[in-house]
Design a protein around this motif. Structure first.
Motif, PDB file in Angstrom:
ATOM      1  N   GLU A   1      -9.649   0.081  -4.450  1.00  0.00           N
ATOM      2  CA  GLU A   1      -8.220  -0.038  -4.152  1.00  0.00           C
ATOM      3  C   GLU A   1      -7.772   0.930  -3.059  1.00  0.00           C
ATOM      4  OE1 GLU A   1      -6.176  -2.530  -5.806  1.00  0.00           O
ATOM      5  OE2 GLU A   1      -8.261  -3.101  -6.061  1.00  0.00           O
ATOM      6  N   LEU A   2      -8.734   1.585  -2.392  1.00  0.00           N
ATOM      7  CA  LEU A   2      -8.414   2.527  -1.319  1.00  0.00           C
ATOM      8  C   LEU A   2      -8.752   1.928   0.038  1.00  0.00           C
ATOM      9  CD1 LEU A   2      -9.685   5.939  -2.740  1.00  0.00           C
ATOM     10  CD2 LEU A   2      -7.353   5.029  -2.753  1.00  0.00           C
TER      11      LEU A   2
ATOM     12  N   TRP B   1      -4.811   4.977   2.077  1.00  0.00           N
ATOM     13  CA  TRP B   1      -3.756   4.205   1.413  1.00  0.00           C
ATOM     14  C   TRP B   1      -4.319   3.655   0.109  1.00  0.00           C
ATOM     15  CZ3 TRP B   1       1.089   3.327   3.692  1.00  0.00           C
ATOM     16  CH2 TRP B   1       1.220   3.751   5.031  1.00  0.00           C
ATOM     17  N   GLN B   2      -3.486   3.584  -0.912  1.00  0.00           N
ATOM     18  CA  GLN B   2      -3.879   2.993  -2.190  1.00  0.00           C
ATOM     19  C   GLN B   2      -3.076   1.731  -2.417  1.00  0.00           C
ATOM     20  OE1 GLN B   2      -3.756   5.594  -5.566  1.00  0.00           O
ATOM     21  NE2 GLN B   2      -4.426   4.004  -6.966  1.00  0.00           N
ATOM     22  N   ARG B   3      -3.789   0.683  -2.823  1.00  0.00           N
ATOM     23  CA  ARG B   3      -3.132  -0.591  -3.102  1.00  0.00           C
ATOM     24  C   ARG B   3      -2.182  -0.427  -4.287  1.00  0.00           C
ATOM     25  NH1 ARG B   3      -4.649  -5.655  -1.496  1.00  0.00           N
ATOM     26  NH2 ARG B   3      -6.787  -4.963  -1.050  1.00  0.00           N
TER      27      ARG B   3
ATOM     28  N   TRP C   1       0.826  -1.191   0.000  1.00  0.00           N
ATOM     29  CA  TRP C   1       0.000   0.000   0.000  1.00  0.00           C
ATOM     30  C   TRP C   1       0.863   1.244   0.000  1.00  0.00           C
ATOM     31  CZ3 TRP C   1      -5.270  -0.704  -0.056  1.00  0.00           C
ATOM     32  CH2 TRP C   1      -5.726  -1.986   0.247  1.00  0.00           C
TER      33      TRP C   1
ATOM     34  N   MET D   1      -1.570   7.903   0.603  1.00  0.00           N
ATOM     35  CA  MET D   1      -2.075   8.948  -0.284  1.00  0.00           C
ATOM     36  C   MET D   1      -2.296  10.270   0.470  1.00  0.00           C
ATOM     37  SD  MET D   1      -2.022   7.348  -3.044  1.00  0.00           S
ATOM     38  CE  MET D   1      -2.749   8.544  -4.123  1.00  0.00           C
TER      39      MET D   1
END
Length: 130
Positions: free
Chosen positions: A108-109, A126-128, A24, A27
């Motif tokens: 994906e968040l 967080w973004q994968r 991750w 962001m």
């Protein structure tokens, strides 16, 4: 019947851990410092990578290209909460040895919020990573 309930509980816990499994990238976010002031991650120019396995996590955070913090340990998750128990850290760990977050997965968040005495004290998105 009780064995079926236990099996289902284990499956839900395993599914939650699996849905968080991966790498991750931070962001956005903020935390409330010891003086009660909100500190935005953007202002600190924070960047971070967190890796989550079936039972463990690790992360490293940089501030404007310089080391900021790192930690690793184990975690538990269910459909609503994610609780980290850091073992190796570059920072002081709370007396109870854990950080508990409410969270949601939105595609994906991964959105996490941590509360203390009814006050929001930390929030992260967080973004994968692929």
């Amino acid at each position: 019947m009780k064995y079926l309930i236990l099996f289902c509980s284990l499956m839900v816990s395993s599914t939650m851990a699996h849905s968080l499994k991966g790498s991750w990238q931070l962001m956005s976010g903020f935390y409330v410092n010891e003086q009660g002031q909100k500190v935005d991650y953007e202002g600190l120019k924070l960047s971070a990578i967190k890796v989550v396995s079936d039972k463990h996590f690790s992360f490293i955070t940089m501030a404007d290209g310089k080391f900021w913090a790192a930690g690793a340990g184990d975690f538990e998750a269910n459909e609503k909460t994610y609780t980290e128990r850091p073992v190796h850290t570059s920072y002081a760990v709370p007396a109870d040895g854990k950080y508990q977050f409410d969270y949601t997965l939105d595609g994906e968040l991964w959105k996490k919020s941590r509360w203390q005495d009814g006050e929001l004290v930390e929030q992260e998105v967080w973004q994968r990573l692929p």
